[in-house]
Design a protein around this motif. Structure first.
Motif, PDB file in Angstrom:
ATOM      1  N   LYS A  33       0.822  -1.207   0.000  1.00 29.72           N
ATOM      2  CA  LYS A  33       0.000   0.000   0.000  1.00 29.72           C
ATOM      3  C   LYS A  33       0.854   1.254   0.000  1.00 29.72           C
ATOM      4  O   LYS A  33       0.441   2.298  -0.475  1.00 29.72           O
ATOM      5  CB  LYS A  33      -0.915   0.010   1.228  1.00 29.72           C
ATOM      6  N   GLY A  34       2.066   1.151   0.567  1.00 27.61           N
ATOM      7  CA  GLY A  34       2.921   2.325   0.667  1.00 27.61           C
ATOM      8  C   GLY A  34       2.370   3.317   1.670  1.00 27.61           C
ATOM      9  O   GLY A  34       1.593   2.981   2.560  1.00 27.61           O
ATOM     10  N   ILE A  35       2.757   4.571   1.507  1.00 33.81           N
ATOM     11  CA  ILE A  35       2.315   5.623   2.414  1.00 33.81           C
ATOM     12  C   ILE A  35       1.329   6.516   1.681  1.00 33.81           C
ATOM     13  O   ILE A  35       1.662   7.126   0.672  1.00 33.81           O
ATOM     14  CB  ILE A  35       3.509   6.475   2.891  1.00 33.81           C
ATOM     15  N   ASP A  36       0.120   6.582   2.177  1.00 34.27           N
ATOM     16  CA  ASP A  36      -0.847   7.532   1.638  1.00 34.27           C
ATOM     17  C   ASP A  36      -1.792   7.966   2.751  1.00 34.27           C
ATOM     18  O   ASP A  36      -1.704   7.489   3.884  1.00 34.27           O
ATOM     19  CB  ASP A  36      -1.607   6.958   0.442  1.00 34.27           C
ATOM     20  N   ALA A  37      -2.691   8.866   2.425  1.00 29.70           N
ATOM     21  CA  ALA A  37      -3.567   9.448   3.435  1.00 29.70           C
ATOM     22  C   ALA A  37      -4.861   8.663   3.606  1.00 29.70           C
ATOM     23  O   ALA A  37      -5.758   9.101   4.338  1.00 29.70           O
ATOM     24  CB  ALA A  37      -3.886  10.902   3.063  1.00 29.70           C
ATOM     25  N   ASN A  38      -4.954   7.493   2.973  1.00 25.96           N
ATOM     26  CA  ASN A  38      -6.200   6.728   3.025  1.00 25.96           C
ATOM     27  C   ASN A  38      -6.036   5.357   3.661  1.00 25.96           C
ATOM     28  O   ASN A  38      -7.013   4.632   3.808  1.00 25.96           O
ATOM     29  CB  ASN A  38      -6.764   6.555   1.603  1.00 25.96           C
ATOM     30  N   ASN A  39      -4.811   4.994   4.011  1.00 25.31           N
ATOM     31  CA  ASN A  39      -4.567   3.681   4.590  1.00 25.31           C
ATOM     32  C   ASN A  39      -3.771   3.805   5.884  1.00 25.31           C
ATOM     33  O   ASN A  39      -2.964   4.719   6.040  1.00 25.31           O
ATOM     34  CB  ASN A  39      -3.796   2.792   3.610  1.00 25.31           C
ATOM     35  N   PHE A  40      -3.998   2.871   6.777  1.00 25.57           N
ATOM     36  CA  PHE A  40      -3.283   2.845   8.044  1.00 25.57           C
ATOM     37  C   PHE A  40      -1.940   2.137   7.892  1.00 25.57           C
ATOM     38  O   PHE A  40      -1.838   1.134   7.185  1.00 25.57           O
ATOM     39  CB  PHE A  40      -4.109   2.114   9.109  1.00 25.57           C
ATOM     40  N   ALA A  41      -0.926   2.671   8.543  1.00 21.54           N
ATOM     41  CA  ALA A  41       0.363   1.993   8.672  1.00 21.54           C
ATOM     42  C   ALA A  41       0.352   1.271  10.017  1.00 21.54           C
ATOM     43  O   ALA A  41       0.158   1.885  11.057  1.00 21.54           O
ATOM     44  CB  ALA A  41       1.504   2.999   8.616  1.00 21.54           C
ATOM     45  N   GLU A  42       0.551  -0.013   9.972  1.00 21.30           N
ATOM     46  CA  GLU A  42       0.437  -0.829  11.183  1.00 21.30           C
ATOM     47  C   GLU A  42       1.790  -1.010  11.856  1.00 21.30           C
ATOM     48  O   GLU A  42       2.785  -1.315  11.211  1.00 21.30           O
ATOM     49  CB  GLU A  42      -0.160  -2.192  10.823  1.00 21.30           C
ATOM     50  N   VAL A  43       1.815  -0.845  13.166  1.00 22.45           N
ATOM     51  CA  VAL A  43       3.035  -1.015  13.951  1.00 22.45           C
ATOM     52  C   VAL A  43       2.785  -2.085  15.002  1.00 22.45           C
ATOM     53  O   VAL A  43       1.839  -1.999  15.783  1.00 22.45           O
ATOM     54  CB  VAL A  43       3.451   0.311  14.636  1.00 22.45           C
ATOM     55  N   SER A  44       3.640  -3.085  15.031  1.00 19.17           N
ATOM     56  CA  SER A  44       3.524  -4.193  15.973  1.00 19.17           C
ATOM     57  C   SER A  44       4.320  -3.904  17.240  1.00 19.17           C
ATOM     58  O   SER A  44       5.472  -3.479  17.181  1.00 19.17           O
ATOM     59  CB  SER A  44       4.036  -5.478  15.322  1.00 19.17           C
ATOM     60  N   ALA A  45       3.701  -4.151  18.397  1.00 16.08           N
ATOM     61  CA  ALA A  45       4.385  -3.943  19.672  1.00 16.08           C
ATOM     62  C   ALA A  45       5.608  -4.847  19.793  1.00 16.08           C
ATOM     63  O   ALA A  45       6.638  -4.444  20.332  1.00 16.08           O
ATOM     64  CB  ALA A  45       3.421  -4.207  20.833  1.00 16.08           C
ATOM     65  N   LYS A  46       5.512  -6.054  19.264  1.00 16.92           N
ATOM     66  CA  LYS A  46       6.630  -6.996  19.347  1.00 16.92           C
ATOM     67  C   LYS A  46       7.823  -6.490  18.549  1.00 16.92           C
ATOM     68  O   LYS A  46       8.960  -6.477  19.044  1.00 16.92           O
ATOM     69  CB  LYS A  46       6.194  -8.371  18.837  1.00 16.92           C
ATOM     70  N   GLU A  47       7.593  -6.058  17.306  1.00 14.82           N
ATOM     71  CA  GLU A  47       8.690  -5.566  16.468  1.00 14.82           C
ATOM     72  C   GLU A  47       9.248  -4.247  17.008  1.00 14.82           C
ATOM     73  O   GLU A  47      10.453  -4.014  16.977  1.00 14.82           O
ATOM     74  CB  GLU A  47       8.197  -5.383  15.034  1.00 14.82           C
ATOM     75  N   TYR A  48       8.352  -3.396  17.483  1.00 10.99           N
ATOM     76  CA  TYR A  48       8.764  -2.118  18.072  1.00 10.99           C
ATOM     77  C   TYR A  48       9.656  -2.358  19.283  1.00 10.99           C
ATOM     78  O   TYR A  48      10.688  -1.703  19.460  1.00 10.99           O
ATOM     79  CB  TYR A  48       7.512  -1.338  18.462  1.00 10.99           C
TER      80      TYR A  48
END
Length: 284
Positions: free
Chosen positions: A42-57
């Protein structure tokens, strides 16, 4: 997302020089979300969420998953309100001021340890535009920093690539750090902001930074930063022994061969953990 520390953050230089104040956790989440979004189809745009995982973070920043969950809960409450100010020019060349939020929406799923961020329409072009001026750096270079000022100063320096020097006006630096009404004394600014940032950059990143100051009349008005890439001397790894070792220091854990405790101790006296990791990577 494997080996997150090797992922690259790409930010337009005008965004790097924008005026904003994020705390350390907020800045870490923003940068991590940028790299995650760039890895998805999806890349970066203003219509989709970027998901961040607590485990990876947690793995990237060296904290426990429990701590990551706690930080995500706080971020879900505060990040939506964070704003930034940047300046660009219109078609006629007039400078204009733009104020915007970083994100337009955020959602957090506690049971899954999942934070999702939707970047605002204003900020997206400054993150994704690769054909114009941009700064690209490995996320791992800032992962160990504990000061948001260190991260921002690192970005400001690597904008200048191999030039090795950047002179900034103190009032401008305070403006983009959102410190306009703080640290009237240059001494306090140096101790609380500049010295702290330089120390952490030197410890955790691939740069060695020093600075001097310049006066206009009787007052100190400019800071001159000089910086260079840390030297990695592979020859120093040639004396690594192959004897078994236990309780290996974290910075030696990636070595393809075993390193004796004696050599670990010797290397830690003359190199930082980050420098040792770089040497090991070359030796491998």
């Amino acid at each position: 997302m494997a080996n997150n520390k090797k992922e690259f953050v790409v930010k337009d230089n005008r965004l790097i020089e924008a005026g904003y104040r994020l705390d350390l956790v907020e800045q870490r989440v923003i940068l991590f979300a940028i790299t995650v979004a760039r890895k998805t189809q999806k890349g970066i745009d203003a219509n989709n969420f970027a998901e961040v995982s607590a485990k990876e973070y947690a793995m990237l920043y060296g904290i426990t998953e429990k701590k990551a969950y706690e930080q995500f809960k706080e971020i879900a409450r505060t990040l939506f309100r964070r704003e930034f100010t940047l300046y660009d020019t219109d078609a006629k060349g007039y400078e204009r001021k733009i104020e915007s939020r970083w994100i337009s929406a955020i959602r957090y799923t506690d049971e899954a340890g999942r934070l999702e961020i939707m970047f605002s329409g204003i900020v997206v072009p400054y993150i994704t535009r690769l054909e114009a001026e941009f700064t690209r750096y490995a996320l791992g270079q800032i992962a160990g920093m504990r000061s948001s000022y260190a991260i921002r100063l690192y970005e400001l320096l690597i904008q200048w690539g191999n030039l090795g020097e950047r002179e900034v006006e103190i009032e401008w630096l305070k403006k983009i750090f959102m410190l306009d009404n703080q640290y009237a004394s240059i001494k306090n600014l140096k101790v609380r902001v500049i010295d702290l940032a330089v120390s952490q950059i030197n410890e955790h990143s691939d740069l060695i930074v020093e600075y001097t100051q310049r006066k206009t009349g009787r007052n100190v008005t400019h800071i001159i930063f000089t910086f260079k890439k840390k030297e990695v001397r592979p020859g120093e790894m040639a004396t690594i022994e192959t004897a078994p070792t236990t309780e290996t220091n974290d910075c030696f854990s990636g070595a393809a061969i075993k390193i004796s405790k004696a050599n670990q101790a010797r290397l830690l006296k003359i190199r930082t953990p980050d420098e040792i990791r770089q040497c090991i990577a070359i030796a491998n």
